[in-house]
Scaffold this motif. Structure first.
Motif, PDB file in Angstrom:
ATOM      1  N   TRP A 119       8.941  24.386  25.995  1.00  0.00           N
ATOM      2  CA  TRP A 119       8.023  25.421  26.457  1.00  0.00           C
ATOM      3  C   TRP A 119       8.506  26.815  26.106  1.00  0.00           C
ATOM      4  O   TRP A 119       7.725  27.765  26.104  1.00  0.00           O
ATOM      5  CB  TRP A 119       7.764  25.264  27.956  1.00  0.00           C
ATOM      6  N   GLU A 120       9.808  26.938  25.819  1.00  0.00           N
ATOM      7  CA  GLU A 120      10.336  28.245  25.421  1.00  0.00           C
ATOM      8  C   GLU A 120      10.199  28.488  23.920  1.00  0.00           C
ATOM      9  O   GLU A 120      10.473  29.580  23.437  1.00  0.00           O
ATOM     10  CB  GLU A 120      11.798  28.368  25.859  1.00  0.00           C
ATOM     11  N   LEU A 121       9.768  27.480  23.181  1.00  0.00           N
ATOM     12  CA  LEU A 121       9.520  27.695  21.752  1.00  0.00           C
ATOM     13  C   LEU A 121       8.300  28.594  21.569  1.00  0.00           C
ATOM     14  O   LEU A 121       7.413  28.654  22.420  1.00  0.00           O
ATOM     15  CB  LEU A 121       9.263  26.357  21.053  1.00  0.00           C
ATOM     16  N   ALA A 122       8.261  29.299  20.452  1.00  0.00           N
ATOM     17  CA  ALA A 122       7.087  30.105  20.107  1.00  0.00           C
ATOM     18  C   ALA A 122       5.965  29.166  19.654  1.00  0.00           C
ATOM     19  O   ALA A 122       6.199  27.984  19.369  1.00  0.00           O
ATOM     20  CB  ALA A 122       7.440  31.098  19.003  1.00  0.00           C
ATOM     21  N   GLN A 123       4.743  29.705  19.589  1.00  0.00           N
ATOM     22  CA  GLN A 123       3.578  28.877  19.253  1.00  0.00           C
ATOM     23  C   GLN A 123       3.725  28.208  17.881  1.00  0.00           C
ATOM     24  O   GLN A 123       3.425  27.025  17.715  1.00  0.00           O
ATOM     25  CB  GLN A 123       2.299  29.712  19.299  1.00  0.00           C
ATOM     26  N   ASP A 124       4.195  28.975  16.890  1.00  0.00           N
ATOM     27  CA  ASP A 124       4.295  28.397  15.543  1.00  0.00           C
ATOM     28  C   ASP A 124       5.363  27.303  15.489  1.00  0.00           C
ATOM     29  O   ASP A 124       5.215  26.328  14.758  1.00  0.00           O
ATOM     30  CB  ASP A 124       4.538  29.482  14.487  1.00  0.00           C
ATOM     31  N   GLU A 125       6.414  27.452  16.281  1.00  0.00           N
ATOM     32  CA  GLU A 125       7.449  26.416  16.308  1.00  0.00           C
ATOM     33  C   GLU A 125       6.924  25.133  16.941  1.00  0.00           C
ATOM     34  O   GLU A 125       7.164  24.026  16.439  1.00  0.00           O
ATOM     35  CB  GLU A 125       8.664  26.915  17.105  1.00  0.00           C
TER      36      GLU A 125
END
Lengths: 182, 182
Positions: free
Chosen positions: B96-102
Protein backbone atom coordinates in the motif's frame (compact mmCIF):
# COMPACT_ATOMS: atom_id res chain seq x y z
CA UNK A 1 -6.88 3.14 7.88
CA UNK A 2 -7.13 5.99 10.37
CA UNK A 3 -10.40 7.89 10.14
CA UNK A 4 -10.74 11.53 11.17
CA UNK A 5 -13.87 13.43 12.11
CA UNK A 6 -14.37 17.02 10.91
CA UNK A 7 -16.97 18.63 13.14
CA UNK A 8 -18.44 22.05 12.36
CA UNK A 9 -19.98 23.74 15.38
CA UNK A 10 -19.91 26.65 17.80
CA UNK A 11 -16.37 26.08 19.06
CA UNK A 12 -13.18 24.35 17.93
CA UNK A 13 -9.48 24.69 17.27
CA UNK A 14 -10.19 26.49 13.99
CA UNK A 15 -12.47 29.51 13.48
CA UNK A 16 -14.35 29.65 10.18
CA UNK A 17 -13.67 32.90 8.32
CA UNK A 18 -16.00 32.15 5.43
CA UNK A 19 -17.67 29.25 3.65
CA UNK A 20 -18.67 29.25 -0.01
CA UNK A 21 -20.67 26.56 -1.80
CA UNK A 22 -19.18 26.57 -5.32
CA UNK A 23 -21.03 23.58 -6.77
CA UNK A 24 -23.97 21.74 -5.23
CA UNK A 25 -25.47 22.37 -1.80
CA UNK A 26 -23.50 23.94 1.05
CA UNK A 27 -23.28 22.86 4.67
CA UNK A 28 -25.19 24.44 7.58
CA UNK A 29 -23.50 27.65 8.71
CA UNK A 30 -21.31 27.52 11.81
CA UNK A 31 -18.38 29.38 13.30
CA UNK A 32 -15.76 26.77 14.16
CA UNK A 33 -14.20 23.43 13.20
CA UNK A 34 -12.55 20.65 15.14
CA UNK A 35 -10.64 17.73 13.62
CA UNK A 36 -10.21 14.66 15.79
CA UNK A 37 -9.55 10.97 15.36
CA UNK A 38 -12.95 9.40 14.69
CA UNK A 39 -13.96 7.31 17.70
CA UNK A 40 -17.42 6.61 16.33
CA UNK A 41 -18.78 7.91 19.62
CA UNK A 42 -18.80 11.71 19.19
CA UNK A 43 -21.97 13.23 20.64
CA UNK A 44 -23.77 14.74 17.64
CA UNK A 45 -25.51 17.34 19.81
CA UNK A 46 -23.53 20.52 19.28
CA UNK A 47 -22.38 19.89 15.70
CA UNK A 48 -23.83 21.81 12.74
CA UNK A 49 -22.27 19.16 10.50
CA UNK A 50 -19.98 16.17 10.79
CA UNK A 51 -17.83 14.71 8.03
CA UNK A 52 -15.44 11.77 8.18
CA UNK A 53 -12.42 11.11 6.03
CA UNK A 54 -9.53 8.71 6.07
CA UNK A 55 -5.91 8.53 5.06
CA UNK A 56 -5.50 6.02 2.25
CA UNK A 57 -3.00 4.96 -0.35
CA UNK A 58 -2.02 7.12 -3.30
CA UNK A 59 -4.23 6.62 -6.35
CA UNK A 60 -2.40 8.38 -9.20
CA UNK A 61 1.09 9.52 -8.20
CA UNK A 62 4.10 7.76 -9.70
CA UNK A 63 7.20 6.93 -7.66
CA UNK A 64 9.01 9.87 -9.27
CA UNK A 65 6.21 12.25 -8.28
CA UNK A 66 6.05 10.85 -4.74
CA UNK A 67 9.79 11.30 -4.32
CA UNK A 68 9.64 14.88 -5.60
CA UNK A 69 6.69 15.71 -3.35
CA UNK A 70 8.24 14.21 -0.22
CA UNK A 71 11.43 16.17 -0.75
CA UNK A 72 9.61 19.50 -0.41
CA UNK A 73 6.23 19.04 1.23
CA UNK A 74 5.92 20.45 4.76
CA UNK A 75 4.28 18.86 7.78
CA UNK A 76 0.95 20.13 9.04
CA UNK A 77 0.74 22.34 12.14
CA UNK A 78 3.63 24.71 11.32
CA UNK A 79 3.40 27.63 13.77
CA UNK A 80 3.30 30.21 10.94
CA UNK A 81 0.54 28.39 9.06
CA UNK A 82 -2.33 30.08 10.89
CA UNK A 83 -4.69 29.91 7.92
CA UNK A 84 -6.31 26.77 6.57
CA UNK A 85 -8.88 25.70 4.00
CA UNK A 86 -11.16 22.68 4.09
CA UNK A 87 -12.54 21.91 0.63
CA UNK A 88 -14.92 18.93 0.49
CA UNK A 89 -15.24 17.65 -3.09
CA UNK A 90 -17.35 15.17 -4.97
CA UNK A 91 -16.72 13.89 -8.49
CA UNK A 92 -19.30 12.73 -11.00
CA UNK A 93 -20.37 9.15 -11.68
CA UNK A 94 -18.81 9.62 -15.11
CA UNK A 95 -15.39 10.17 -13.47
CA UNK A 96 -15.62 7.03 -11.35
CA UNK A 97 -16.65 4.92 -14.34
CA UNK A 98 -13.49 5.86 -16.22
CA UNK A 99 -10.70 3.31 -16.35
CA UNK A 100 -7.55 3.95 -14.28
CA UNK A 101 -5.46 5.10 -17.25
CA UNK A 102 -8.18 7.54 -18.33
CA UNK A 103 -8.44 9.07 -14.85
CA UNK A 104 -4.66 9.30 -14.55
CA UNK A 105 -4.41 11.04 -17.94
CA UNK A 106 -7.00 13.64 -16.97
CA UNK A 107 -5.62 14.05 -13.42
CA UNK A 108 -1.99 14.59 -14.34
CA UNK A 109 -1.12 14.65 -18.03
CA UNK A 110 -4.05 16.97 -18.89
CA UNK A 111 -4.62 18.80 -15.61
CA UNK A 112 -1.20 18.73 -13.91
CA UNK A 113 -2.75 18.17 -10.49
CA UNK A 114 0.49 17.11 -8.77
CA UNK A 115 2.60 19.47 -10.87
CA UNK A 116 0.46 22.48 -9.91
CA UNK A 117 0.60 21.54 -6.24
CA UNK A 118 4.40 21.28 -6.46
CA UNK A 119 4.61 24.90 -7.60
CA UNK A 120 3.18 26.02 -4.25
CA UNK A 121 5.39 23.92 -1.99
CA UNK A 122 6.53 24.36 0.68
CA UNK A 123 4.22 27.37 1.26
CA UNK A 124 0.94 25.44 0.99
CA UNK A 125 0.79 22.23 3.05
CA UNK A 126 -1.76 19.71 1.79
CA UNK A 127 -3.48 16.66 3.22
CA UNK A 128 -6.03 14.47 1.46
CA UNK A 129 -8.73 12.55 3.29
CA UNK A 130 -10.81 9.99 1.35
CA UNK A 131 -14.50 9.56 2.07
CA UNK A 132 -16.11 8.14 -1.07
CA UNK A 133 -16.13 4.71 0.54
CA UNK A 134 -17.54 6.06 3.81
CA UNK A 135 -20.82 7.28 2.30
CA UNK A 136 -20.31 10.90 3.34
CA UNK A 137 -21.83 12.71 0.34
CA UNK A 138 -18.32 13.78 -0.70
CA UNK A 139 -15.46 11.83 -2.23
CA UNK A 140 -12.63 13.81 -0.63
CA UNK A 141 -11.97 16.26 2.16
CA UNK A 142 -8.99 18.30 1.03
CA UNK A 143 -7.09 20.24 3.68
CA UNK A 144 -4.55 23.03 3.22
CA UNK A 145 -2.48 25.03 5.75
CA UNK A 146 -0.53 28.20 4.99
CA UNK A 147 0.66 31.48 6.48
CA UNK A 148 -1.80 34.38 5.98
CA UNK A 149 0.57 36.08 3.54
CA UNK A 150 0.34 33.05 1.26
CA UNK A 151 -3.43 33.21 0.79
CA UNK A 152 -3.04 34.99 -2.61
CA UNK A 153 -0.78 32.12 -3.73
CA UNK A 154 -3.41 29.68 -2.50
CA UNK A 155 -6.06 31.47 -4.59
CA UNK A 156 -3.81 31.10 -7.59
CA UNK A 157 -3.36 27.36 -6.91
CA UNK A 158 -7.14 26.92 -6.70
CA UNK A 159 -7.72 28.91 -9.88
CA UNK A 160 -5.31 26.63 -11.75
CA UNK A 161 -6.98 23.46 -10.49
CA UNK A 162 -10.52 24.76 -11.00
CA UNK A 163 -9.68 25.68 -14.57
CA UNK A 164 -8.35 22.22 -15.35
CA UNK A 165 -9.96 19.36 -17.28
CA UNK A 166 -10.17 17.39 -14.03
CA UNK A 167 -12.57 19.95 -12.56
CA UNK A 168 -15.13 19.26 -15.29
CA UNK A 169 -15.77 16.09 -13.27
CA UNK A 170 -16.33 17.92 -9.95
CA UNK A 171 -20.03 18.23 -9.15
CA UNK A 172 -19.89 19.34 -5.52
CA UNK A 173 -17.36 21.69 -3.93
CA UNK A 174 -17.44 23.80 -0.80
CA UNK A 175 -14.59 26.18 0.08
CA UNK A 176 -14.26 26.74 3.85
CA UNK A 177 -11.55 29.15 5.04
CA UNK A 178 -10.26 29.03 8.58
CA UNK A 179 -7.89 30.63 11.06
CA UNK A 180 -6.40 29.03 14.15
CA UNK A 181 -8.58 29.90 17.12
CA UNK A 182 -5.74 29.77 19.64
CA UNK B 1 -21.09 2.87 -2.93
CA UNK B 2 -23.24 -0.21 -2.25
CA UNK B 3 -22.00 -2.29 0.68
CA UNK B 4 -22.67 -6.03 0.96
CA UNK B 5 -22.58 -8.20 4.06
CA UNK B 6 -21.08 -11.69 3.92
CA UNK B 7 -22.39 -13.65 6.88
CA UNK B 8 -21.03 -17.08 7.79
CA UNK B 9 -23.42 -19.11 9.95
CA UNK B 10 -25.56 -22.19 10.28
CA UNK B 11 -27.77 -21.51 7.27
CA UNK B 12 -27.70 -19.50 4.06
CA UNK B 13 -28.03 -19.54 0.30
CA UNK B 14 -24.57 -21.13 -0.05
CA UNK B 15 -23.28 -24.23 1.75
CA UNK B 16 -19.59 -24.20 2.66
CA UNK B 17 -17.78 -27.22 1.22
CA UNK B 18 -14.41 -26.40 2.76
CA UNK B 19 -12.44 -23.45 4.13
CA UNK B 20 -8.66 -23.23 4.12
CA UNK B 21 -6.56 -20.51 5.77
CA UNK B 22 -3.61 -20.15 3.40
CA UNK B 23 -1.89 -17.18 5.03
CA UNK B 24 -2.69 -15.67 8.42
CA UNK B 25 -5.49 -16.67 10.73
CA UNK B 26 -8.69 -18.33 9.47
CA UNK B 27 -12.29 -17.54 10.32
CA UNK B 28 -14.47 -19.49 12.80
CA UNK B 29 -15.81 -22.67 11.21
CA UNK B 30 -19.39 -22.67 9.95
CA UNK B 31 -21.49 -24.45 7.37
CA UNK B 32 -23.20 -21.74 5.30
CA UNK B 33 -22.92 -18.26 3.84
CA UNK B 34 -25.40 -15.53 3.01
CA UNK B 35 -24.65 -12.38 1.00
CA UNK B 36 -27.05 -9.48 1.45
CA UNK B 37 -27.04 -5.72 0.99
CA UNK B 38 -25.57 -4.32 4.21
CA UNK B 39 -28.30 -2.60 6.19
CA UNK B 40 -26.05 -1.97 9.19
CA UNK B 41 -28.76 -3.60 11.28
CA UNK B 42 -28.10 -7.36 10.89
CA UNK B 43 -28.53 -9.17 14.20
CA UNK B 44 -25.06 -10.58 14.98
CA UNK B 45 -26.54 -13.47 16.99
CA UNK B 46 -26.37 -16.44 14.69
CA UNK B 47 -23.30 -15.47 12.65
CA UNK B 48 -19.94 -17.21 13.09
CA UNK B 49 -18.37 -14.30 11.21
CA UNK B 50 -19.46 -11.21 9.35
CA UNK B 51 -17.51 -9.36 6.68
CA UNK B 52 -18.49 -6.32 4.67
CA UNK B 53 -17.29 -5.28 1.23
CA UNK B 54 -18.28 -2.72 -1.33
CA UNK B 55 -18.32 -2.24 -5.05
CA UNK B 56 -15.88 0.52 -5.98
CA UNK B 57 -14.14 1.97 -8.99
CA UNK B 58 -11.43 0.11 -10.91
CA UNK B 59 -7.94 0.71 -9.55
CA UNK B 60 -5.59 -0.67 -12.23
CA UNK B 61 -7.44 -1.66 -15.40
CA UNK B 62 -6.93 0.40 -18.53
CA UNK B 63 -9.78 1.23 -20.91
CA UNK B 64 -8.55 -1.43 -23.31
CA UNK B 65 -8.58 -4.05 -20.57
CA UNK B 66 -12.02 -2.97 -19.36
CA UNK B 67 -13.42 -3.22 -22.88
CA UNK B 68 -11.92 -6.68 -23.36
CA UNK B 69 -13.24 -7.87 -19.99
CA UNK B 70 -16.74 -6.54 -20.53
CA UNK B 71 -16.99 -8.26 -23.89
CA UNK B 72 -16.61 -11.70 -22.34
CA UNK B 73 -17.28 -11.62 -18.60
CA UNK B 74 -20.51 -13.32 -17.50
CA UNK B 75 -23.05 -12.09 -14.97
CA UNK B 76 -23.28 -13.67 -11.55
CA UNK B 77 -26.05 -16.15 -10.71
CA UNK B 78 -25.89 -18.24 -13.89
CA UNK B 79 -27.98 -21.37 -13.25
CA UNK B 80 -25.11 -23.71 -14.13
CA UNK B 81 -22.65 -21.92 -11.83
CA UNK B 82 -23.53 -23.91 -8.73
CA UNK B 83 -20.04 -23.66 -7.24
CA UNK B 84 -18.51 -20.52 -5.80
CA UNK B 85 -15.41 -19.39 -3.92
CA UNK B 86 -15.05 -16.55 -1.46
CA UNK B 87 -11.40 -15.59 -1.00
CA UNK B 88 -10.81 -12.77 1.49
CA UNK B 89 -7.38 -11.21 0.95
CA UNK B 90 -5.15 -8.72 2.68
CA UNK B 91 -2.02 -7.13 1.24
CA UNK B 92 1.02 -5.92 3.15
CA UNK B 93 1.73 -2.38 4.29
CA UNK B 94 4.64 -2.44 1.84
CA UNK B 95 2.17 -2.91 -1.04
CA UNK B 96 0.00 0.00 0.00
CA UNK B 97 3.01 2.28 0.37
CA UNK B 98 4.01 1.71 -3.24
CA UNK B 99 3.21 4.44 -5.75
CA UNK B 100 0.41 3.85 -8.28
CA UNK B 101 2.76 3.06 -11.18
CA UNK B 102 4.69 0.56 -9.05
CA UNK B 103 1.51 -1.25 -8.00
CA UNK B 104 0.22 -1.29 -11.58
CA UNK B 105 3.51 -2.73 -12.86
CA UNK B 106 3.45 -5.56 -10.34
CA UNK B 107 -0.30 -6.18 -10.75
CA UNK B 108 -0.39 -6.39 -14.52
CA UNK B 109 2.93 -6.10 -16.36
CA UNK B 110 4.70 -8.52 -13.95
CA UNK B 111 1.82 -10.66 -12.69
CA UNK B 112 -0.74 -10.50 -15.50
CA UNK B 113 -3.64 -10.32 -13.05
CA UNK B 114 -6.24 -9.22 -15.61
CA UNK B 115 -4.64 -11.24 -18.40
CA UNK B 116 -4.80 -14.46 -16.34
CA UNK B 117 -8.42 -13.82 -15.40
CA UNK B 118 -9.26 -13.31 -19.09
CA UNK B 119 -8.00 -16.79 -19.89
CA UNK B 120 -10.75 -18.29 -17.73
CA UNK B 121 -13.65 -16.24 -19.08
CA UNK B 122 -16.51 -16.83 -19.50
CA UNK B 123 -16.25 -20.01 -17.37
CA UNK B 124 -15.22 -18.29 -14.13
CA UNK B 125 -17.34 -15.27 -13.17
CA UNK B 126 -15.60 -12.80 -10.84
CA UNK B 127 -16.70 -10.01 -8.56
CA UNK B 128 -14.45 -7.84 -6.40
CA UNK B 129 -15.59 -6.26 -3.16
CA UNK B 130 -13.33 -3.68 -1.46
CA UNK B 131 -13.03 -3.55 2.31
CA UNK B 132 -9.66 -1.98 3.14
CA UNK B 133 -11.40 1.31 3.90
CA UNK B 134 -14.09 -0.42 5.99
CA UNK B 135 -11.68 -1.72 8.63
CA UNK B 136 -12.57 -5.37 8.12
CA UNK B 137 -9.17 -7.03 8.61
CA UNK B 138 -9.07 -7.76 4.88
CA UNK B 139 -8.50 -5.51 1.88
CA UNK B 140 -10.69 -7.43 -0.57
CA UNK B 141 -13.38 -10.06 -0.67
CA UNK B 142 -12.97 -11.80 -4.00
CA UNK B 143 -15.91 -13.84 -5.27
CA UNK B 144 -16.01 -16.42 -8.06
CA UNK B 145 -18.86 -18.48 -9.55
CA UNK B 146 -18.47 -21.44 -11.89
CA UNK B 147 -20.00 -24.75 -12.89
CA UNK B 148 -18.69 -27.75 -10.91
CA UNK B 149 -16.88 -29.11 -13.97
CA UNK B 150 -14.81 -25.92 -14.11
CA UNK B 151 -13.32 -26.27 -10.64
CA UNK B 152 -10.06 -27.73 -12.06
CA UNK B 153 -9.78 -24.63 -14.29
CA UNK B 154 -10.40 -22.48 -11.24
CA UNK B 155 -7.55 -24.25 -9.39
CA UNK B 156 -5.32 -23.48 -12.34
CA UNK B 157 -6.35 -19.80 -12.28
CA UNK B 158 -5.54 -19.62 -8.54
CA UNK B 159 -2.19 -21.37 -9.02
CA UNK B 160 -1.21 -18.79 -11.64
CA UNK B 161 -2.16 -15.86 -9.43
CA UNK B 162 -0.61 -17.33 -6.29
CA UNK B 163 2.64 -17.90 -8.12
CA UNK B 164 2.81 -14.30 -9.33
CA UNK B 165 4.91 -11.41 -8.05
CA UNK B 166 1.74 -9.72 -6.81
CA UNK B 167 1.13 -12.56 -4.33
CA UNK B 168 4.42 -11.80 -2.55
CA UNK B 169 2.46 -8.87 -1.12
CA UNK B 170 -0.46 -10.98 0.14
CA UNK B 171 -0.22 -11.59 3.87
CA UNK B 172 -3.67 -12.99 4.63
CA UNK B 173 -5.72 -15.30 2.43
CA UNK B 174 -8.58 -17.68 3.17
CA UNK B 175 -10.04 -19.92 0.48
CA UNK B 176 -13.72 -20.77 1.11
CA UNK B 177 -15.43 -23.11 -1.36
CA UNK B 178 -19.21 -23.19 -1.65
CA UNK B 179 -22.12 -24.83 -3.40
CA UNK B 180 -25.59 -23.40 -3.87
CA UNK B 181 -27.80 -24.66 -1.04
CA UNK B 182 -30.99 -24.62 -3.07
Amino acid sequence: MPVFAFRGGASGAWSIRKATALRGPGLPACSALDITPDEGTAPPGAAAWHLRGQISNLRYATRQEVTQLRAVQPELARPEARYAALIPLRKTTQWWELAQDERRTIFEEMSGHTRIGMDYLPAIARKLYHCRDLGEGFDFLTWFEFAPEHEPAFESLLASLRGSAEWEFVDREIDIRLVRAS
